[in-house]
Design a protein around this motif. Structure first.
Motif, PDB file in Angstrom:
ATOM      1  N   MET B   1       3.120  -7.571   5.407  1.00  0.00           N
ATOM      2  CA  MET B   1       3.796  -6.277   5.558  1.00  0.00           C
ATOM      3  C   MET B   1       4.824  -6.061   4.458  1.00  0.00           C
ATOM      4  N   ILE B   2       5.556  -7.140   4.121  1.00  0.00           N
ATOM      5  CA  ILE B   2       6.585  -7.039   3.072  1.00  0.00           C
ATOM      6  C   ILE B   2       5.923  -6.626   1.753  1.00  0.00           C
ATOM      7  N   VAL B   3       4.772  -7.237   1.469  1.00  0.00           N
ATOM      8  CA  VAL B   3       4.064  -6.935   0.214  1.00  0.00           C
ATOM      9  C   VAL B   3       3.683  -5.457   0.176  1.00  0.00           C
ATOM     10  N   LEU B   4       3.199  -4.968   1.325  1.00  0.00           N
ATOM     11  CA  LEU B   4       2.789  -3.553   1.418  1.00  0.00           C
ATOM     12  C   LEU B   4       3.974  -2.626   1.143  1.00  0.00           C
ATOM     13  N   VAL B   5       5.110  -2.928   1.763  1.00  0.00           N
ATOM     14  CA  VAL B   5       6.302  -2.078   1.595  1.00  0.00           C
ATOM     15  C   VAL B   5       6.788  -2.122   0.150  1.00  0.00           C
ATOM     16  N   VAL B   6       6.797  -3.323  -0.444  1.00  0.00           N
ATOM     17  CA  VAL B   6       7.261  -3.453  -1.837  1.00  0.00           C
ATOM     18  C   VAL B   6       6.334  -2.682  -2.777  1.00  0.00           C
ATOM     19  N   LEU B   7       5.006  -2.830  -2.547  1.00  0.00           N
ATOM     20  CA  LEU B   7       4.030  -2.130  -3.387  1.00  0.00           C
ATOM     21  C   LEU B   7       4.240  -0.620  -3.307  1.00  0.00           C
ATOM     22  N   PHE B   8       4.378  -0.108  -2.092  1.00  0.00           N
ATOM     23  CA  PHE B   8       4.547   1.342  -1.934  1.00  0.00           C
ATOM     24  C   PHE B   8       5.924   1.798  -2.410  1.00  0.00           C
ATOM     25  N   ALA B   9       6.933   0.953  -2.272  1.00  0.00           N
ATOM     26  CA  ALA B   9       8.261   1.314  -2.793  1.00  0.00           C
ATOM     27  C   ALA B   9       8.173   1.488  -4.310  1.00  0.00           C
ATOM     28  N   LEU B  10       7.397   0.628  -4.979  1.00  0.00           N
ATOM     29  CA  LEU B  10       7.224   0.750  -6.433  1.00  0.00           C
ATOM     30  C   LEU B  10       6.492   2.049  -6.783  1.00  0.00           C
ATOM     31  N   LEU B  11       5.439   2.348  -6.009  1.00  0.00           N
ATOM     32  CA  LEU B  11       4.666   3.567  -6.288  1.00  0.00           C
ATOM     33  C   LEU B  11       5.505   4.823  -6.018  1.00  0.00           C
ATOM     34  N   PHE B  12       6.290   4.789  -4.949  1.00  0.00           N
ATOM     35  CA  PHE B  12       7.189   5.913  -4.680  1.00  0.00           C
ATOM     36  C   PHE B  12       8.265   5.980  -5.773  1.00  0.00           C
ATOM     37  N   LEU B  55       8.917   8.453   2.061  1.00  0.00           N
ATOM     38  CA  LEU B  55       8.790   6.996   2.268  1.00  0.00           C
ATOM     39  C   LEU B  55       9.469   6.599   3.578  1.00  0.00           C
ATOM     40  N   ALA B  56      10.675   7.143   3.800  1.00  0.00           N
ATOM     41  CA  ALA B  56      11.412   6.813   5.029  1.00  0.00           C
ATOM     42  C   ALA B  56      10.643   7.307   6.258  1.00  0.00           C
ATOM     43  N   ALA B  57      10.079   8.518   6.162  1.00  0.00           N
ATOM     44  CA  ALA B  57       9.326   9.066   7.304  1.00  0.00           C
ATOM     45  C   ALA B  57       8.109   8.203   7.614  1.00  0.00           C
ATOM     46  N   ALA B  58       7.402   7.773   6.551  1.00  0.00           N
ATOM     47  CA  ALA B  58       6.203   6.945   6.767  1.00  0.00           C
ATOM     48  C   ALA B  58       6.582   5.599   7.385  1.00  0.00           C
ATOM     49  N   LEU B  59       7.689   5.024   6.930  1.00  0.00           N
ATOM     50  CA  LEU B  59       8.124   3.726   7.481  1.00  0.00           C
ATOM     51  C   LEU B  59       8.558   3.881   8.939  1.00  0.00           C
ATOM     52  N   LEU B  60       9.244   4.992   9.245  1.00  0.00           N
ATOM     53  CA  LEU B  60       9.704   5.229  10.622  1.00  0.00           C
ATOM     54  C   LEU B  60       8.517   5.441  11.565  1.00  0.00           C
ATOM     55  N   LEU B  61       7.574   6.277  11.124  1.00  0.00           N
ATOM     56  CA  LEU B  61       6.406   6.551  11.973  1.00  0.00           C
ATOM     57  C   LEU B  61       5.514   5.320  12.122  1.00  0.00           C
ATOM     58  N   GLY B  62       5.585   4.428  11.133  1.00  0.00           N
ATOM     59  CA  GLY B  62       4.711   3.258  11.161  1.00  0.00           C
ATOM     60  C   GLY B  62       5.284   2.050  11.878  1.00  0.00           C
ATOM     61  N   ARG B  63       6.530   2.205  12.382  1.00  0.00           N
ATOM     62  CA  ARG B  63       7.155   1.067  13.066  1.00  0.00           C
ATOM     63  C   ARG B  63       6.311   0.582  14.228  1.00  0.00           C
ATOM     64  N   ARG B  64       6.182  -0.702  14.393  1.00  0.00           N
ATOM     65  CA  ARG B  64       5.477  -1.362  15.503  1.00  0.00           C
ATOM     66  C   ARG B  64       4.021  -0.914  15.615  1.00  0.00           C
ATOM     67  N   ARG B  65       3.429  -0.544  14.493  1.00  0.00           N
ATOM     68  CA  ARG B  65       2.014  -0.156  14.504  1.00  0.00           C
ATOM     69  C   ARG B  65       1.200  -1.194  13.731  1.00  0.00           C
ATOM     70  N   PRO B  66      -0.111  -1.204  13.917  1.00  0.00           N
ATOM     71  CA  PRO B  66      -0.948  -2.144  13.158  1.00  0.00           C
ATOM     72  C   PRO B  66      -0.842  -1.869  11.660  1.00  0.00           C
ATOM     73  N   LEU B  67      -1.118  -2.894  10.875  1.00  0.00           N
ATOM     74  CA  LEU B  67      -0.977  -2.810   9.418  1.00  0.00           C
ATOM     75  C   LEU B  67      -1.804  -1.659   8.828  1.00  0.00           C
ATOM     76  N   MET B  68      -3.008  -1.473   9.357  1.00  0.00           N
ATOM     77  CA  MET B  68      -3.883  -0.417   8.827  1.00  0.00           C
ATOM     78  C   MET B  68      -3.249   0.962   9.008  1.00  0.00           C
ATOM     79  N   HIS B  69      -2.649   1.197  10.165  1.00  0.00           N
ATOM     80  CA  HIS B  69      -2.010   2.491  10.436  1.00  0.00           C
ATOM     81  C   HIS B  69      -0.819   2.696   9.506  1.00  0.00           C
ATOM     82  N   ARG B  70      -0.051   1.634   9.284  1.00  0.00           N
ATOM     83  CA  ARG B  70       1.113   1.735   8.393  1.00  0.00           C
ATOM     84  C   ARG B  70       0.648   2.052   6.974  1.00  0.00           C
TER      85      ARG B  70
END
Lengths: 163, 101
Positions: B1-12, B55-70
């Motif tokens: 999950m950390i890798v996913l967030v870091v990757l998308f933080a870079l793209l954003f 980015l914040a909205a996607a992270l908030l909506l994705g809380r406690r969801r499966p990795l694919m949904h996030r």
């Protein structure tokens, strides 16, 4: 006929028993009463499916069959998002970064590709994450996405040409 | 999950870099053209706010969801950020007053 208190739950169990076959549980088929009770639990606040507390996937049962209202809403928004996608494809064809730097150009092309895909992604995300939610929840998210993703570049170009 | 967030933080971050670059460079460019009063500040500031907000909205909506949904929510938010950046760019260009007037 008995009216003793506590009979309601007994009757529920009897109904569930009467509406299911032996072996249904092993095959993962829930009796209609159980499905109705699951639907009555309602949608989650943001409508994007029901996450489990431990972060695992929501229960893997089949979503309820779509109501006629949901089918109509889905069809309407398929058309809306198709128009948005066509609008973005046309927008991308008629805009350019105006830069000769490779990094800027790559970044621009990446952005254009994502903009073209944004309509499909938004529709698909709402469709897949709100399947178990009320139709109005899906419609709300689809509407918000459509408003955010209006392809202004091509609309402004066409407006400029029309003047 | 950390890798996913870091990757998308870079793209954003890439989208954010372009928006900040516009915010810094466009007023100077308009000044050079003699239309310094016509800088569309609201659009430029909106351009800077959109990527972190999505980015914040996607992270908030994705809380406690499966990795694919996030991942799906993050990709959609990133695509929306780029679409909005192009829209804001088109609106800025459309609002630019004619030169030499």
């Amino acid at each position: 006929m008995t009216d003793r208190p506590g009979d309601a739950s007994d009757e529920d169990e009897l109904d569930a028993e009467a509406l299911s076959w032996a072996g249904d549980e092993e095959r993962g088929v829930a009796p209609p009463g159980a499905r109705a009770r699951r639907e009555q639990r309602g949608a989650d606040p943001d409508g994007l499916g029901e996450p489990e507390a431990d972060g695992s996937a929501p229960e893997a049962d089949e979503p309820p069959p779509p109501s006629p209202g949901r089918t109509v809403a889905t069809a309407v928004f398929v058309v809306v998002y198709l128009l948005i996608t066509v609008g973005w494809v046309m927008s991308v064809q008629r805009t350019a970064s105006g830069s000769t730097e490779l990094l800027v150009e790559i970044s621009w092309q990446f952005g254009e590709f994502l903009a073209m895909a944004s309509g499909v992604l938004a529709f698909g995300t709402v469709f897949s994450l709100t399947r178990r939610s009320a139709t109005l929840v899906s419609v709300g998210w689809w509407l918000l996405g459509a408003l955010l993703l209006v392809p202004w570049p091509i609309l402004l170009l066409l407006y400029g040409e029309a003047r | 999950m950390i890798v996913l967030v870091v990757l998308f933080a870079l793209l954003f971050g890439l989208a954010e870099l372009a928006a900040v670059s516009n915010l810094v460079a466009l007023p100077a460019y308009y000044e050079l053209l003699g239309i310094g009063d016509a800088v569309p500040w609201a659009l430029l500031v909106a351009g800077v706010l959109v990527p972190p907000a999505l980015l914040a909205a996607a992270l908030l909506l994705g809380r406690r969801r499966p990795l694919m949904h996030r991942a799906l929510l993050l990709v959609t938010a990133l695509a929306a950020a780029h679409a909005l950046a192009l829209s804001i760019g088109a609106l800025v260009a459309a609002l630019q007053p004619p030169l030499g007037v």
